[in-house]
Design an enzyme around this catalytic site. Structure first.
Site, mmCIF file in Angstrom:
data_model
loop_
_atom_site.group_PDB
_atom_site.id
_atom_site.type_symbol
_atom_site.label_atom_id
_atom_site.label_comp_id
_atom_site.label_asym_id
_atom_site.label_seq_id
_atom_site.Cartn_x
_atom_site.Cartn_y
_atom_site.Cartn_z
ATOM 1 N N ASP A 19 68.235 0.828 -18.257
ATOM 2 C CA ASP A 19 68.352 -0.309 -17.338
ATOM 3 C C ASP A 19 69.352 -1.262 -17.982
ATOM 4 O O ASP A 19 69.675 -1.137 -19.172
ATOM 5 C CB ASP A 19 66.947 -0.954 -17.201
ATOM 6 N N HIS B 172 58.679 -3.386 -11.081
ATOM 7 C CA HIS B 172 59.537 -2.966 -9.957
ATOM 8 C C HIS B 172 58.985 -1.635 -9.409
ATOM 9 O O HIS B 172 59.593 -0.577 -9.577
ATOM 10 C CB HIS B 172 60.973 -2.798 -10.466
ATOM 11 N N ARG C 263 65.209 5.421 -2.697
ATOM 12 C CA ARG C 263 64.573 4.126 -2.399
ATOM 13 C C ARG C 263 64.257 4.048 -0.914
ATOM 14 O O ARG C 263 63.204 3.566 -0.503
ATOM 15 C CB ARG C 263 65.501 2.964 -2.800
ATOM 16 N N CYS D 77 68.309 2.637 -12.784
ATOM 17 C CA CYS D 77 67.902 2.010 -11.512
ATOM 18 C C CYS D 77 69.081 1.392 -10.779
ATOM 19 O O CYS D 77 69.021 1.198 -9.567
ATOM 20 C CB CYS D 77 66.839 0.957 -11.789
ATOM 21 N N ARG E 13 61.186 -10.282 -3.377
ATOM 22 C CA ARG E 13 61.848 -10.115 -4.686
ATOM 23 C C ARG E 13 61.920 -11.499 -5.298
ATOM 24 O O ARG E 13 62.559 -12.402 -4.746
ATOM 25 C CB ARG E 13 63.255 -9.523 -4.511
ATOM 26 N N GLN F 3 61.098 0.893 -7.184
ATOM 27 C CA GLN F 3 62.071 1.691 -7.933
ATOM 28 C C GLN F 3 61.392 2.899 -8.557
ATOM 29 O O GLN F 3 61.892 4.016 -8.503
ATOM 30 C CB GLN F 3 62.711 0.816 -9.028
HETATM 31 N N1 NVA Z 1 65.872 -5.175 -14.966
HETATM 32 C C1 NVA Z 1 66.791 -5.357 -13.879
HETATM 33 C C2 NVA Z 1 66.508 -4.399 -12.774
HETATM 34 C C3 NVA Z 1 67.450 -4.482 -11.612
HETATM 35 C C4 NVA Z 1 67.106 -3.552 -10.503
HETATM 36 C C5 NVA Z 1 66.692 -6.803 -13.407
HETATM 37 O O1 NVA Z 1 65.578 -7.327 -13.313
HETATM 38 O O2 NVA Z 1 67.733 -7.406 -13.141
HETATM 39 N N1 CP Z 2 67.651 -0.966 -8.280
HETATM 40 C C1 CP Z 2 67.615 -2.066 -7.489
HETATM 41 O O1 CP Z 2 66.558 -2.648 -7.222
HETATM 42 O O2 CP Z 2 68.824 -2.417 -6.964
HETATM 43 P P1 CP Z 2 69.168 -3.828 -6.286
HETATM 44 O O3 CP Z 2 68.952 -4.881 -7.322
HETATM 45 O O4 CP Z 2 70.597 -3.705 -5.856
HETATM 46 O O5 CP Z 2 68.256 -4.032 -5.111
#
Ligand code: NVA
Ligand code: CP
Length: 319
Positions: free
Chosen positions: A227, A136, A295, A267, A109, A139
């Site tokens: 989101d 992502h 997930r 998400c 990540r 997700q």
């Molecule tokens: N768009 C959000 C998704 C989190 C799962 C982010 O990147 O923070």
């Molecule tokens: N939706 C998602 O990826 O959650 P986290 O950021 O908590 O891993």
């Protein structure tokens, strides 16, 4: 070198998947979920190790990968943002080559999608994208699985509205709609549209539409998705974004325009009172906890596919 590394695949996006592979992953995820519920063990990855590189925070991604690996008979190592300093303390290439000597699978990540791509290029073991600023895919796999649970396996006939920031989630929705064939309507405030190449793809492939009108996007859809307005790493823009996204909230008034049986997806993490109201996220149309649970099952399918491709049934039988 084992059989898996000779034909290494990665899971960085949906664009490198075939339609049959997507169907196979969704079917395998559903099977692993059903087996887990009745206590059938499936230790397909006994003795395998997953390294998880996190350069951003996480609840769901961490717990689902770690739990999933344990349920598959393997082991997961959590590497926090300050642990290895990928690209700073040590180059991406060196991290990839060192890790590949000891672990069987890597999840990352990170911010730049290029970091994940480089890691995959330099690693002899498969790499999974656990979220970048671009995409992502994990997700989306869980989201499609959740939609199948609600509407049946045939995703093509569905209509999805994504209301909010045209960032990583929205861009992954464009990839997913391209592969799975459903209609996608995006509503983003001006200046918050997805990157040009994604908008072009949406138009060229006639995947759906993009506007700055949430009501138009949501009218008669089966799925309303949103989101956070402020993604990880953009916290300094939060106040401006709250102003710019006014009118893009998923609330009861907006939901009235969707189909009667429409579901609401997010998400998570949610910023209640901003992109979604308490009433909607806690209401009967919300499937956000199913998405979060899925997930686990969807990512188990990805890990099995990458390390034990023989397990994946590419062509699941029709409903
Ligand atoms: N768009 C959000 C998704 C989190 C799962 C982010 O990147 O923070
Ligand atoms: N939706 C998602 O990826 O959650 P986290 O950021 O908590 O891993």
């Amino acid at each position: 070198m084992n059989a898996a590394t000779q034909t290494k695949r990665d899971f960085l996006d949906f664009s490198s998947l075939s339609e049959a592979e997507l169907a196979g992953l969704l079917a395998l995820g559903a099977r692993l979920k059903a087996e887990l519920k009745i206590g059938i063990e499936h230790p397909y990855l006994r003795g395998k190790t997953l390294a998880m590189i996190f350069q951003k925070p996480s609840l769901r991604t961490r717990i689902t990968f770690e739990t999933g690996m344990a349920q598959l008979g393997g082991h997961a190592i959590y590497l926090a943002p300050n642990d290895i300093g990928i690209g700073e303390r040590e180059s991406v290439k060196d991290v990839a080559r060192n890790m590949a000597r000891c672990v069987d699978l890597i999840m990352i990540r990170t911010f730049s999608h290029e970091t994940a791509v480089e890691l995959a290029r330099e690693s002899t073991v498969p790499v999974i994208n656990g979220l970048t600023d671009l995409l992502h895919p994990c997700q989306l796999l869980a989201d499609l699985m959740t939609m199948q649970e609600r509407f049946g396996r045939e995703l093509r006939k569905l209509r999805v509205a994504f209301v909010g920031d045209g960032f990583n989630l929205a861009q992954s929705w464009i990839e997913a709609a391209s592969l799975a064939g459903f209609e996608l309507r995006l509503a983003c405030p001006k200046g918050y549209e997805p990157e040009k190449s994604f908008v072009q793809r949406l138009r060229n492939e006639e995947i759906g539409t993009i506007s700055d009108n949430p009501v138009e996007a949501v009218t008669d859809v089966d799925v309303v998705y949103t989101d956070t307005w402020t993604s990880m790493g953009r916290e300094k823009e939060a106040a401006r974004r709250r102003r710019d996204f006014k009118g893009f909230q998923i609330n009861d008034a907006l939901m009235k325009h969707a189909r009667k049986g429409a579901i609401v997806m997010h998400c998570l993490p949610a910023h209640r009172g901003e992109e979604i109201t308490d009433d909607v996220i806690d209401g009967p149309r919300s499937v956000v906890l199913d998405q979060a649970e899925n997930r686990l099952h969807a990512q188990k399918a990805v890990m099995v596919w990458l390390l034990r491709p023989d397990i994946l049934r590419i062509a699941p039988s029709p409903d």
